[in-house]
Design a protein around this motif. Structure first.
Motif, PDB file in Angstrom:
ATOM      1  N   LEU A  52       6.814  40.533   0.167  1.00  0.00           N
ATOM      2  CA  LEU A  52       6.939  39.167   0.660  1.00  0.00           C
ATOM      3  C   LEU A  52       5.897  38.454   0.283  1.00  0.00           C
ATOM      4  N   LEU A  53       4.878  38.762   0.512  1.00  0.00           N
ATOM      5  CA  LEU A  53       3.447  37.802   0.448  1.00  0.00           C
ATOM      6  C   LEU A  53       3.244  37.607  -1.034  1.00  0.00           C
ATOM      7  N   LYS A  54       3.737  38.570  -1.709  1.00  0.00           N
ATOM      8  CA  LYS A  54       3.410  38.378  -3.309  1.00  0.00           C
ATOM      9  C   LYS A  54       4.454  37.264  -3.894  1.00  0.00           C
ATOM     10  N   SER A  55       5.792  37.364  -3.145  1.00  0.00           N
ATOM     11  CA  SER A  55       6.523  36.300  -3.843  1.00  0.00           C
ATOM     12  C   SER A  55       6.246  34.902  -3.254  1.00  0.00           C
ATOM     13  N   ALA A  56       5.636  34.962  -2.234  1.00  0.00           N
ATOM     14  CA  ALA A  56       5.070  33.752  -1.737  1.00  0.00           C
ATOM     15  C   ALA A  56       3.968  33.182  -2.530  1.00  0.00           C
ATOM     16  N   GLN A  57       3.044  34.286  -2.835  1.00  0.00           N
ATOM     17  CA  GLN A  57       1.960  33.730  -3.846  1.00  0.00           C
ATOM     18  C   GLN A  57       2.350  33.275  -5.234  1.00  0.00           C
ATOM     19  N   VAL A  58       3.377  33.904  -5.553  1.00  0.00           N
ATOM     20  CA  VAL A  58       3.785  33.486  -6.942  1.00  0.00           C
ATOM     21  C   VAL A  58       4.578  32.057  -6.958  1.00  0.00           C
ATOM     22  N   PHE A  59       5.287  31.776  -5.905  1.00  0.00           N
ATOM     23  CA  PHE A  59       5.819  30.661  -5.538  1.00  0.00           C
ATOM     24  C   PHE A  59       4.992  29.512  -5.505  1.00  0.00           C
ATOM     25  N   ASP A  60       3.813  29.787  -4.521  1.00  0.00           N
ATOM     26  CA  ASP A  60       2.777  28.924  -4.460  1.00  0.00           C
ATOM     27  C   ASP A  60       2.122  28.169  -6.019  1.00  0.00           C
ATOM     28  N   TYR A  61       2.255  29.410  -6.827  1.00  0.00           N
ATOM     29  CA  TYR A  61       1.427  29.260  -8.254  1.00  0.00           C
ATOM     30  C   TYR A  61       2.429  28.203  -9.058  1.00  0.00           C
ATOM     31  N   LEU A  62       3.569  28.614  -8.731  1.00  0.00           N
ATOM     32  CA  LEU A  62       4.586  27.698  -9.503  1.00  0.00           C
ATOM     33  C   LEU A  62       4.751  26.206  -9.111  1.00  0.00           C
ATOM     34  N   LYS A  63       4.541  26.276  -7.899  1.00  0.00           N
ATOM     35  CA  LYS A  63       4.480  24.889  -7.283  1.00  0.00           C
ATOM     36  C   LYS A  63       3.155  23.994  -7.685  1.00  0.00           C
ATOM     37  N   HIS A  64       2.077  24.679  -8.212  1.00  0.00           N
ATOM     38  CA  HIS A  64       0.910  24.121  -8.438  1.00  0.00           C
ATOM     39  C   HIS A  64       0.597  24.533  -9.624  1.00  0.00           C
ATOM     40  N   ALA A  65       1.449  24.712 -10.508  1.00  0.00           N
ATOM     41  CA  ALA A  65       1.357  24.793 -11.951  1.00  0.00           C
ATOM     42  C   ALA A  65       0.562  23.878 -12.671  1.00  0.00           C
ATOM     43  N   GLU A  66       0.603  22.471 -12.170  1.00  0.00           N
ATOM     44  CA  GLU A  66      -0.133  21.494 -12.883  1.00  0.00           C
ATOM     45  C   GLU A  66      -1.441  21.618 -12.856  1.00  0.00           C
ATOM     46  N   ALA A 188       3.952  33.863   9.144  1.00  0.00           N
ATOM     47  CA  ALA A 188       3.608  32.402   9.213  1.00  0.00           C
ATOM     48  C   ALA A 188       3.317  31.841   7.669  1.00  0.00           C
ATOM     49  N   HIS A 189       2.418  32.794   7.060  1.00  0.00           N
ATOM     50  CA  HIS A 189       2.076  32.140   5.743  1.00  0.00           C
ATOM     51  C   HIS A 189       3.328  32.113   4.875  1.00  0.00           C
ATOM     52  N   PHE A 190       4.218  33.436   5.084  1.00  0.00           N
ATOM     53  CA  PHE A 190       5.146  33.657   4.132  1.00  0.00           C
ATOM     54  C   PHE A 190       6.279  32.547   4.310  1.00  0.00           C
ATOM     55  N   TYR A 191       6.472  32.486   5.570  1.00  0.00           N
ATOM     56  CA  TYR A 191       7.799  31.387   5.629  1.00  0.00           C
ATOM     57  C   TYR A 191       7.312  29.888   5.409  1.00  0.00           C
ATOM     58  N   ASN A 192       5.901  29.823   5.726  1.00  0.00           N
ATOM     59  CA  ASN A 192       5.445  28.297   5.353  1.00  0.00           C
ATOM     60  C   ASN A 192       5.483  28.080   3.808  1.00  0.00           C
ATOM     61  N   ALA A 193       5.112  29.041   3.120  1.00  0.00           N
ATOM     62  CA  ALA A 193       5.208  28.930   1.707  1.00  0.00           C
ATOM     63  C   ALA A 193       6.392  28.794   1.066  1.00  0.00           C
ATOM     64  N   ILE A 344     -14.660  50.800  10.722  1.00  0.00           N
ATOM     65  CA  ILE A 344     -13.103  50.789  10.335  1.00  0.00           C
ATOM     66  C   ILE A 344     -12.888  49.285   9.706  1.00  0.00           C
ATOM     67  N   PRO A 345     -12.485  49.182   8.474  1.00  0.00           N
ATOM     68  CA  PRO A 345     -12.341  47.702   7.938  1.00  0.00           C
ATOM     69  C   PRO A 345     -10.933  47.406   8.374  1.00  0.00           C
ATOM     70  N   GLY A 346     -11.021  45.976   8.630  1.00  0.00           N
ATOM     71  CA  GLY A 346      -9.499  45.264   8.889  1.00  0.00           C
ATOM     72  C   GLY A 346      -9.185  44.336   7.970  1.00  0.00           C
ATOM     73  N   CYS A 347      -7.954  44.222   7.641  1.00  0.00           N
ATOM     74  CA  CYS A 347      -7.519  43.423   6.446  1.00  0.00           C
ATOM     75  C   CYS A 347      -6.276  42.578   7.098  1.00  0.00           C
ATOM     76  N   THR A 348      -6.168  41.395   6.647  1.00  0.00           N
ATOM     77  CA  THR A 348      -5.109  40.223   7.020  1.00  0.00           C
ATOM     78  C   THR A 348      -4.816  39.773   5.599  1.00  0.00           C
ATOM     79  N   TYR A 349      -3.498  39.872   5.275  1.00  0.00           N
ATOM     80  CA  TYR A 349      -3.162  39.548   3.890  1.00  0.00           C
ATOM     81  C   TYR A 349      -2.210  38.110   3.958  1.00  0.00           C
ATOM     82  N   ALA A 350      -2.810  37.134   4.713  1.00  0.00           N
ATOM     83  CA  ALA A 350      -2.320  35.794   4.683  1.00  0.00           C
ATOM     84  C   ALA A 350      -3.063  35.114   3.451  1.00  0.00           C
TER      85      ALA A 350
END
Length: 463
Positions: A52-66, A188-193, A344-350
């Motif tokens: 889901l987050l990858k789709s959000a990232q790609v969509f964000d790239y498309l919106k900022h293509a310029e 929150a990031h996914f739905y906002n994007a 122990i590493p912790g990761c958040t993917y927003a």
């Protein structure tokens, strides 16, 4: 009655990894799963959310293509197709686990498993038929689920947990996310994007409250800039779902206010899946929702072990996997070291991503260390600037006396793929000077680690 060396209850990243390692070590192994192989992580957590987050990232790239010198007319999304892709990814991963079970000659027993006296497991299948199995060693890896607050009972429609958040048929126009841990901020990031109006309500003073305070503050600035409303020091006292949407009464430092939205996502932590699995019948000790184990994951009952979210420690997939491997290798009689829970590493993917390991600055000071702290902003990174992702920084914390690497905290694009350097460095007891003299490739985001260390020792070049 079938007899095994090891039976594993639950097939999440703790359970299935445990079963595979057990099989590799020569144990006759079975795994019990009531739903889908791979557990929550592969089916409803780590993997589908990243899709889901990858789709959000790609969509964000498309919106900022310029911004990248590209022209694109009216980019849009198909919400149902985004969800479908995520489910397909999850299904593919689950099939991959099925393949691994066959490859490693592990018997998969479908149904709900319950511990019985005499090192037995009773498994009830979907047809309500029960069969018993016996093993020398039984490992509980039943994981956890979304926790419910008394004031925020989930109905699966207007007040939802992470499962429903992954499979909504229609995109809500507005959403309240309660809780700002990894699950909360990722959704929150996914739905906002995607275009949903999102408000985060967090009880504690900072979002992503387990992180270093500087990371939390930078993250809050970034998500506010992206259009997410953030309410800290706040709590949802009640929710009215009688109307078309939801009305939430929120207690803030300045008094009570009312928020309205289409849907509320409860992301306030997890509840262990320990009910009705026979713990009480066998007298297995628990403490505050967790099964009590020693450093080798043995319970107080001989031959019964527990790993993953059902025991104390970080509720993370990679932790569950490591615990399972440690457990079965100890059963085999191998020389193994207990897991270092301080590394122990912790990761958040927003967006931006967060990755951390070791002590925060506050924890290190409270522990009495004299510190050397270095920071390097991605705004000074050639790779980050070229990629259009200059937000964020790397922060390193060293003991001034001996050079021990106490902590590393990152926020920015791709940092979840960078944190392993700090984990390995700390495991090998690397000093700051050794990191500094290890040549990092240019141009990369990883240079920021070296530059941050250089800043800690007053040798930074690019600031």
């Amino acid at each position: 009655m079938s007899k095994y060396d090891i039976i594993v209850l639950g097939s999440g990243p703790g359970g299935y990894v445990t079963a595979i390692r057990a099989s590799q070590l020569g144990f006759k192994t079975a795994i019990v799963e009531k739903e889908s192989l791979g557990g929550v992580c592969l089916n409803w957590g780590c993997i589908p959310t990243k899709a889901l987050l990858k789709s959000a990232q790609v969509f964000d790239y498309l919106k900022h293509a310029e911004d990248y010198g590209l022209t694109l007319q009216n980019p849009d999304k198909d919400f149902s197709a985004v969800v479908k892709r995520s489910r397909n990814v999850a299904e593919g991963m689950s099939k991959g686990v099925q393949f691994l079970m066959k490859k490693n000659k592990i018997d998969v027993i479908e149904g709900f498993g319950k511990l019985k006296a005499g090192k037995k497991v009773a498994v009830t299948d979907k047809n309500e038929k029960t069969a018993e199995y016996q093993a020398d060693h039984i490992i509980v890896a039943t994981g956890a689920r979304s926790r419910e607050l008394p004031s925020l009972k989930q109905d699966g429609k207007k007040i939802i947990g992470y499962r429903e958040a992954m499979t909504l048929k229609e995109q809500p126009k507005s959403m309240i996310v309660v809780g700002s841990g990894a699950i909360g901020v990722e959704f929150a990031h996914f739905y906002n994007a995607m275009g949903t109006e999102v408000t985060i309500v967090e009880f504690l003073p900072n979002v992503v409250p387990l992180e270093d305070e500087e990371i939390s503050k930078q993250f809050e600035r970034s998500i506010k800039k992206a259009g997410i409303t953030v309410m800290t020091n706040s709590s949802v006292e009640s929710v009215d779902t009688s109307g078309k949407g939801v009305k939430a009464k929120v207690k803030t430092a300045k008094g009570e206010i009312s928020l309205e939205a289409d849907i509320v996502l409860s992301a306030v932590g997890i509840k262990t899946n320990t009910e009705n699995i026979g713990l009480e019948d066998l007298g297995i000790k628990t403490d505050k929702d967790k099964i009590v184990v020693n450093e080798w994951y043995q319970t107080n009952v001989a031959g019964i072990y527990a790993i993953g979210d059902v025991v104390a420690g970080p509720a993370l997939a990679h932790v569950a996997s490591a615990e399972g491997i440690t457990c079965v290798e100890k059963i085999k009689g191998m020389h193994v070291d207990p897991i270092d829970y301080g590394n122990i590493p912790g990761c958040t993917y927003a967006t931006p991503e967060i990755a951390s390991v070791g002590m925060t600055e506050k924890q290190a000071k409270e522990a009495g260390y004299e510190l050397k702290i270095g920071k390097f902003p991605f705004s000074a990174s050639g790779k980050a600037k070229a990629a259009g992702t200059p937000d964020g920084f790397v922060k390193v914390i060293f003991d001034a006396k001996y050079g021990e690497w106490l902590g590393c905290h990152m926020i920015g694009a791709g940092v979840t793929d960078m944190i392993a350097e700090a984990v390995l460095g700390r495991k090998l007891e690397t000093t700051g000077h050794e990191v500094l003299k290890a040549i990092h490739p240019h141009p990369t985001m990883s240079e920021a680690v070296m530059e941050a260390v250089a800043a800690a020792y007053d040798e930074v070049i690019h600031l």
